[in-house]
Write an enzyme that holds these catalytic residues in place. Structure first.
Site: not given
Ligand code: FES
Lengths: 395, 127
Positions: B33, B102
């Site tokens: 992400c 994450c």
């Molecule tokens: S979804 Fe982007 S760092 Fe957690």
């Protein structure tokens, strides 16, 4: 959490008490099936007709051209797939924009996989579609143009009338997703030269789970849901009468109250925009400065991420939304923010606040007090934020 | 969607900041992400005596950063290498499935910081 402030009206609104009041008898007292011949059916048939008339009046359409659906998404699906499939012998080309709602985007994607060709027009940095680009994209295979009236994320209002004139001149069917526009800006299907228009009740203080599609007489579109003869044999399924009654009442209120409501909402919007832009450095206002929905605010705060911003605001009682990759199930940032040219990191720090008719100046002032603190706190945690240099550059 | 422990570490993150003249720095970007975490460590006699982090990311990214610094502070470098994204998530009372990636950010940033430390102090490594 003492105070809760709802600034996510583009996601959904509450249902107005007047609307709910009109809906209630259709659950318990007037429950006849509008298709039935008896008196029970006749009274609900009347309610159905009235709701249809109200929708037609709100968008200056003919009642015969209004079809009730289960959502704005269904309306978009029907308009696009229905027209594409029914006009296949004429051509296989569809023109849309790169900032449409997923209900349009993913429907077009599905059609591409079935052999249709789709042009996704770019937008400028404000999110505007250039009508000239629409004109240039038209080929002799083009059967449908679908451009939203106003964008759900950044609030940009498109030149629908101009695009409609172009579509009409070339005899191409023109659909617009007006889900965010109804009740926020005047919508008139004749003035806008549109052939199909999608509506969703819960965006203008009506109930969820009900929408409508305006389909101009003569437009060829395939039926999507087969079964009974409801909606003039074009959309089967027993009508969700309480919800349809609610939609009718809500759209009537949304349109009659519009000028006064929007003057108020817009002044709150401008207060919020000015307050944040002048107080928080490295902030961008996404969308058009003036051609934007009265309730829409969309910022990008550099160096921070949207989900952590939403969580922090939620702790303080403020409800908003974000186009950050981390908030989307797909972990991709908003296609709208990327289409207006934001780099991935900047799209990441986006915050959408959408105002509604119950928001007050005090609430906006509270946001103006809290939001800069929250942004500052997250920036201090961010490896991209260089405090020594006053946060002016990426490190 | 987040546990109380996650919200606690998100609201009051431990060990936020930078260390001047650190013994090791690890920076990783999350390919899924686009988020970034940076970890600084101070090591004395193979023990991590101080650790600080900065994170650009979601609530889960900030909470995992925070708790992982707690997990390694006071530990030996070798012990710190045993911290995995799973143990980080467990220490937080679990993470939603879409947020598991994450916690990889924290694990990788720590490993990178230690690698950096080892590179700068080759004599002390592999006891
Ligand atoms: S979804 Fe982007 S760092 Fe957690």
């Amino acid at each position: 959490m003492e105070q809760r402030i709802y600034l996510d009206h583009a996601a959904t609104t509450y249902t107005k008490p007047e609307v709910l009041e009109e809906m209630l008898p259709y659950f318990t007292e007037m429950y006849g099936n509008p298709s039935s011949v008896h008196s029970f059916g006749r009274e609900t048939r009347k309610a159905l007709d009235l709701a249809r008339d109200r929708v037609a009046r709100a968008i200056n359409a003919d009642s015969n051209d209004i079809y009730f659906t289960g959502s704005g998404t269904e309306s978009d699906n029907w308009a696009i797939k229905g027209v594409a499939l029914a006009n296949r012998e004429k051509g296989n080309h569809i023109i849309t924009s790169s900032i449409e709602h997923h209900a349009v985007m993913h429907t077009c994607g599905k059609l591409e996989r079935e052999g249709f060709a789709v042009t996704y027009l770019p937008v400028d940095k404000y999110g505007l579609v250039d009508p000239e680009l629409v004109r240039e994209a038209i080929t002799d295979k083009t059967i449908l143009i679908s451009i939203m009236t106003a964008n759900n994320e950044i609030g940009t209002i498109q030149p629908i009338k101009e695009i409609g004139i172009i579509a009409q001149g070339r005899n191409i069917i023109f659909h617009t997703d007006a889900v965010q526009a109804i009740g926020s800006i005047p919508v008139d299907v004749n003035e806008m030269n549109v052939d199909l228009l999608s509506i969703s009740a819960h965006k203008f203080y009506g109930p969820k789970g009900v929408g409508a599609l305006y389909m101009r007489k003569g437009v060829k579109a395939q039926q999507m849901i087969h079964g009974g003869a409801q909606e003039k044999n074009r959309r089967a399924g027993t009508e969700n009468l309480p919800a349809i009654v609610g939609l009718g009442k809500a759209i009537e209120l949304a349109v009659t109250d519009m000028p006064a409501r929007n003057t108020r909402i817009q002044s709150l919007r401008d207060r919020l925009i000015e307050g944040i832009m002048s107080n928080v450095d490295n902030t961008l206002l996404n969308g058009h400065p003036t051609r934007r929905l009265p309730g829409n605010v969309n910022f990008s705060f550099e160096f921070i991420e949207g989900e952590s911003l939403l969580l922090s605001l939620d702790i303080k009682g403020i409800a908003g939304s974000s186009g950050s990759a981390c908030t989307s199930g797909s972990l991709d940032p908003s296609h709208v923010l990327l289409a207006i040219g934001l780099p991935h990191e900047t799209a990441h720090g986006s915050l959408r606040l959408t105002l509604g008719d119950q928001n007050t100046e005090e609430e906006v002032d509270y946001v103006l007090e809290v939001l800069p603190q929250v942004v500052q706190r997250l920036r201090e945690m961010s490896p991209l934020f260089n405090q020594q240099e006053g946060g002016k550059t990426y490190v | 969607m987040y546990s109380d422990k996650v919200m606690d570490h998100f609201t009051n993150p431990r060990n936020v900041g930078e260390i001047e003249n650190p013994d090791g720095v690890g920076e990783v970007g999350n390919p899924r992400c686009g988020d970034i975490m940076k970890v600084y460590i101070k090591v004395e006699d193979e023990i991590i005596v101080d650790v600080k982090f900065k994170t650009f990311g979601c609530g889960a990214a900030i909470a995992t950063s925070s708790i992982s610094t707690e997990l390694i502070k006071g530990k030996t470098v070798d012990e710190a290498l045993e911290v995995t994204n799973k143990s980080v998530a467990e220490a937080l009372g679990g993470l939603p499935p879409v947020k598991m990636h994450c916690s990889v950010l924290a694990e990788d940033a720590i490993k990178n910081a230690i690698k950096d430390y080892r590179a700068k102090n080759p004599a002390k490594s592999s006891i």
